[in-house]
Design a protein around this motif. Structure first.
Motif, PDB file in Angstrom:
ATOM      1  N   SER A 357       0.944  -1.163  -0.033  1.00 56.38           N
ATOM      2  CA  SER A 357       0.226   0.064   0.211  1.00 56.38           C
ATOM      3  C   SER A 357       0.810   1.361   0.036  1.00 56.38           C
ATOM      4  O   SER A 357       0.385   2.353  -0.519  1.00 56.38           O
ATOM      5  N   TYR A 358       2.185   1.106   0.262  1.00 54.41           N
ATOM      6  CA  TYR A 358       3.033   2.204   0.286  1.00 54.41           C
ATOM      7  C   TYR A 358       3.705   2.608  -0.870  1.00 54.41           C
ATOM      8  O   TYR A 358       4.219   3.740  -0.989  1.00 54.41           O
ATOM      9  N   PHE A 536      -1.068  11.319   3.791  1.00 58.41           N
ATOM     10  CA  PHE A 536      -2.234  10.498   4.202  1.00 58.41           C
ATOM     11  C   PHE A 536      -2.684   9.743   2.998  1.00 58.41           C
ATOM     12  O   PHE A 536      -2.754   8.376   3.095  1.00 58.41           O
ATOM     13  N   THR A 539       0.110   6.861   2.311  1.00 62.23           N
ATOM     14  CA  THR A 539       0.183   5.656   3.287  1.00 62.23           C
ATOM     15  C   THR A 539      -1.363   5.315   3.593  1.00 62.23           C
ATOM     16  O   THR A 539      -1.074   4.187   4.365  1.00 62.23           O
ATOM     17  N   CYS A 540      -2.328   5.615   3.282  1.00 66.00           N
ATOM     18  CA  CYS A 540      -3.433   5.079   3.785  1.00 66.00           C
ATOM     19  C   CYS A 540      -3.950   3.608   2.924  1.00 66.00           C
ATOM     20  O   CYS A 540      -3.273   3.165   2.276  1.00 66.00           O
ATOM     21  N   GLN A 566      -3.297   0.363   8.292  1.00 66.58           N
ATOM     22  CA  GLN A 566      -2.626   1.121   7.492  1.00 66.58           C
ATOM     23  C   GLN A 566      -3.238   2.693   7.678  1.00 66.58           C
ATOM     24  O   GLN A 566      -2.738   3.577   7.459  1.00 66.58           O
ATOM     25  N   THR A 567      -4.606   2.762   7.528  1.00 66.50           N
ATOM     26  CA  THR A 567      -5.370   3.987   7.662  1.00 66.50           C
ATOM     27  C   THR A 567      -5.263   4.753   8.934  1.00 66.50           C
ATOM     28  O   THR A 567      -4.971   5.908   9.182  1.00 66.50           O
ATOM     29  N   ALA A 570      -1.616   6.021   8.667  1.00 68.57           N
ATOM     30  CA  ALA A 570      -1.485   7.134   7.955  1.00 68.57           C
ATOM     31  C   ALA A 570      -2.318   8.359   8.570  1.00 68.57           C
ATOM     32  O   ALA A 570      -1.698   9.392   8.389  1.00 68.57           O
ATOM     33  N   SER A 574       0.067  11.821   9.102  1.00 64.81           N
ATOM     34  CA  SER A 574      -0.226  13.026   8.539  1.00 64.81           C
ATOM     35  C   SER A 574      -0.088  13.894   9.719  1.00 64.81           C
ATOM     36  O   SER A 574       0.204  15.299   9.506  1.00 64.81           O
TER      37      SER A 574
END
Length: 681
Positions: A357-358, A536, A539-540, A566-567, A570, A574
């Motif tokens: 996801s990154y 955000f 990385t979300c 992950q959220t 994130a 942020s």
């Protein structure tokens, strides 16, 4: 007729599968392209057949996860003909798998690919002689020649009909099994010449780290420059396409609706074409990125990079084969998750899926460019920095997950043959990727934008209030969670809604921002909050299609847990970035105070049984708490006279014996040596 394609990795199975069936299976000049079974109908000169493409396998003793899929299909035996695919350059090694397939007693045939490369090396293959020696039909071809594909259809038809007749009469058309008792060299003697074995210049350069890695970095930077720098083809094509769709088609249709006395329809058409036109305008830049990835795959440089970077990846708890998945992540996260089936074991697959996801996919690029173009004088540098930051975040997450998801890492890779990229397969892959992007925008994103406009333009009594009104259904709902964005400097509920739309598709974030603000993003962000918002998005959690792909690989519960974690991370990142940009020293001080607490919470205690002997006494078992090796302090110096004091004071010695030590030292290496490896009982 049911045919299966069996062979070693990177021997050309998927290329033949696409040529015979007209399918669009992923192809590439690297190990592990096919990670699952694909099936499609084919017309073999009038004979209807179902052809199944299996992952590459070296033997029926499966090693990695995708190899188990192929072994299971072969062992179940639900096929009429096994078509064994072999690379002409590595034919002696491929015969071991062919031997195992033939010895199962089912009809089989051998198709040798890359005959043109063998001839360029000065080698030769006697097809008729090899067929007579092996006792099975043999065919040799170059998969990129149409005439060879036509002859292959006829060969497979004749072989399939012959094997079907033999199965009805004789029962087991397995050929002369006695011939397979000889070695591969004996089987190929007199019918196969490998040609020159000395490495070509491309082989030496591609697997030289002083040349290959700088070349790879240069290609990536050049592609980013052509796609994102001002005045370059990517930006010029983007601006032209956006003006054609948003200002041209959208403006004309909206004017026609207003002239017909339909202001609501005009508002809808202006908003819809503005959002969709902005998303579709990024197609030229996505095509440039996909073109670079396709060229890397076809040339064999991608396989060389995976081989050369294995040492770097191993330090992060991964292997060189993870490079394939990470690079595929620049195109599509969901597709990259599917490639993780080619990894060696489940723990390694879970770690790679968690960090994908990154890696910024093509869908995040419109968001980066939309925000960066409004707040940075040089958007090219900002976008490159975001992509690089995503790679760093991925490696940092891999280091952390190495302890949370332990597992062995083994590295087995089929080195690809360096070659000049063929334009036809590159263009075919490029057109397929562009078509998939257009279809996604025309279906998922369009449906979402239409529903978004409706819920933003009407209140709960279904009265039209306008897309900018705060009385709409969606506006009232978004205010309930918009407070989560306050610590990153975002106070507009419209931005919170845009971030939420990324769950459906990341392209929707840029479309939603365009729907509300157009090019006036300064009304929603400050420079500091814009950077925090970009972090955000970087990385979300990925979109719902990527989460669904992860659920198929690791289970729905684990995939949803990864997305939630992950959220949450994130949001924290942020907040931290916005605090550092606005508060500076104060935020840095708070971070310095929180870091030791974080390390303490992440420590890992393992109870191990340590056996040691003391002079002539029997072996004694002790339990020690070994703290996670985040910090390795020095061992305390040995104090003279301490054993004498223990002998003099028995009670104190007994009390000290009950204490649990936090560290473990090796007496054989001296008092200053810290044991850095896990010990087992």
């Amino acid at each position: 007729m049911r045919l299966i394609l069996v062979g070693n990795p990177n021997c050309g199975k998927s290329t033949l599968y696409n040529a015979l069936t007209g399918a669009h299976a992923k192809t590439g000049n690297w190990h592990g392209v096919t990670v699952g079974e694909s099936a499609h109908r084919a017309d073999l000169n009038g004979l209807s057949a179902e052809i199944r493409d299996l992952p590459g396998v070296y033997s029926l003793r499966s090693y990695s996860m995708e190899e188990k899929v192929a072994c299971r299909a072969i062992e179940e035996g639900e096929y009429d003909l096994a078509v064994c695919i072999a690379d002409a350059l590595t034919l002696p090694r491929s015969l071991s798998l062919v031997r195992e397939v033939v010895r199962r007693g089912r009809p089989a045939a051998l198709v040798v690919t890359m005959r043109d490369l063998l001839e360029k090396r000065g080698g030769s293959l006697d097809v008729q002689g090899l067929s007579a020696r092996l006792g099975i039909p043999v065919f040799a071809l170059s998969a990129h020649r149409r005439a060879d594909i036509v002859r292959l259809r006829a060969f497979l038809r004749d072989t399939a009909e012959r094997s079907g007749a033999m199965a009805e009469t004789a029962g087991i058309p397995a050929g002369r099994m006695g011939a397979w008792d000889r070695s591969a060299a004996a089987l190929l003697e007199g019918v196969y010449l490998p040609g020159r074995e000395n490495s070509a210049l491309a082989d030496r350069l591609f697997y030289d780290p002083k040349f290959a890695l700088p070349l790879f970095a240069f290609i990536l930077l050049a592609v980013f420059f052509l796609a994102f720098a001002e005045g370059m083809p990517g930006i010029l094509c983007k601006d032209a396409l956006e003006g054609l769709l948003a200002d041209g088609a959208g403006g004309r249709l909206a004017a026609m609706a207003e002239g017909a006395g339909a202001p609501v329809a005009a508002d809808f058409l202006r908003s819809f074409f503005g959002s969709v036109g902005m998303i579709l305008s990024f197609l030229p830049q996505i095509v440039l990125l996909e073109f670079a990835l396709a060229m890397l795959e076809e040339s064999g440089l991608l396989s060389a990079v995976a081989f050369l970077t294995d040492g770097i990846f191993r330090r992060a708890g991964l292997t060189g084969r993870a490079a394939f998945s990470l690079l595929m992540g620049f195109g599509c996260t969901a597709a990259a998750i599917l490639t993780t089936r080619g990894l060696e074991n489940k723990p390694l697959q879970r770690r790679v899926i968690a960090i994908l996801s990154y890696i910024s996919c093509g869908a995040k690029m419109p968001v980066y460019l939309t925000v960066a173009s409004a707040f940075f004088p040089h958007p090219f540098a900002a976008v490159v920095a975001l992509y690089a930051a995503g790679v760093l975040f991925a490696f940092a997450a891999a280091l952390l997950l190495r302890r949370l998801i332990p597992g062995e890492e083994e590295f087995v890779l089929e080195l690809a043959h360096p070659q000049r990229p063929r334009l036809r397969p590159v263009l075919r892959s490029l057109l397929f990727s562009a078509k998939q992007f257009i279809i996604k925008v025309a279906t998922v994103v369009t449906a979402f934008l239409i529903a978004l406009w409706f819920f933003l333009s009407f209140n709960f009594t279904l009265h039209y209030v306008g897309a900018d009104s705060g009385e709409s259904m969606l506006a009232l709902a978004c205010r309930a969670f918009s407070f989560l964005f306050y610590p990153m400097g975002v106070t507009q509920w419209q931005v919170a809604l845009a971030a939420l739309s990324g769950i459906v598709a990341k392209e929707s974030v840029a479309g939603t921002l365009a729907l509300f603000y157009g090019e006036q993003l300064s009304a929603a962000f400050t420079p500091a909050s814009a950077v925090a918002f970009l972090i955000f998005i970087l990385t979300c959690s990925p979109c719902v299609s990527a989460v669904a792909a992860a659920a198929r690989e690791v289970g729905a519960r684990r995939a949803l847990g990864m997305a939630a974690a992950q959220t949450g991370i994130a949001f924290l990142l942020s907040y931290l970035v916005y605090g550092l940009l606005c508060a500076g020293a104060l935020a840095a001080s708070l971070l310095a105070l929180a870091l030791p607490v974080l390390l303490f919470c992440l420590r890992k205690r393992d109870h191990e049984k340590i056996r040691r002997s003391k002079k002539s006494k029997s072996e004694r078992v002790h339990r020690r708490d070994i703290r996670a090796r985040l910090v390795c302090p020095r061992a305390p110096a040995a104090r003279a006279g301490r054993p004498r004091q223990r002998r003099a004071h028995g009670k104190k010695r007994h009390a000290r014996r009950g204490r649990r030590s936090r560290l473990l030292y090796d007496p054989a290496r001296g008092s200053g040596a810290l044991l850095r490896h896990r010990l087992s009982g």
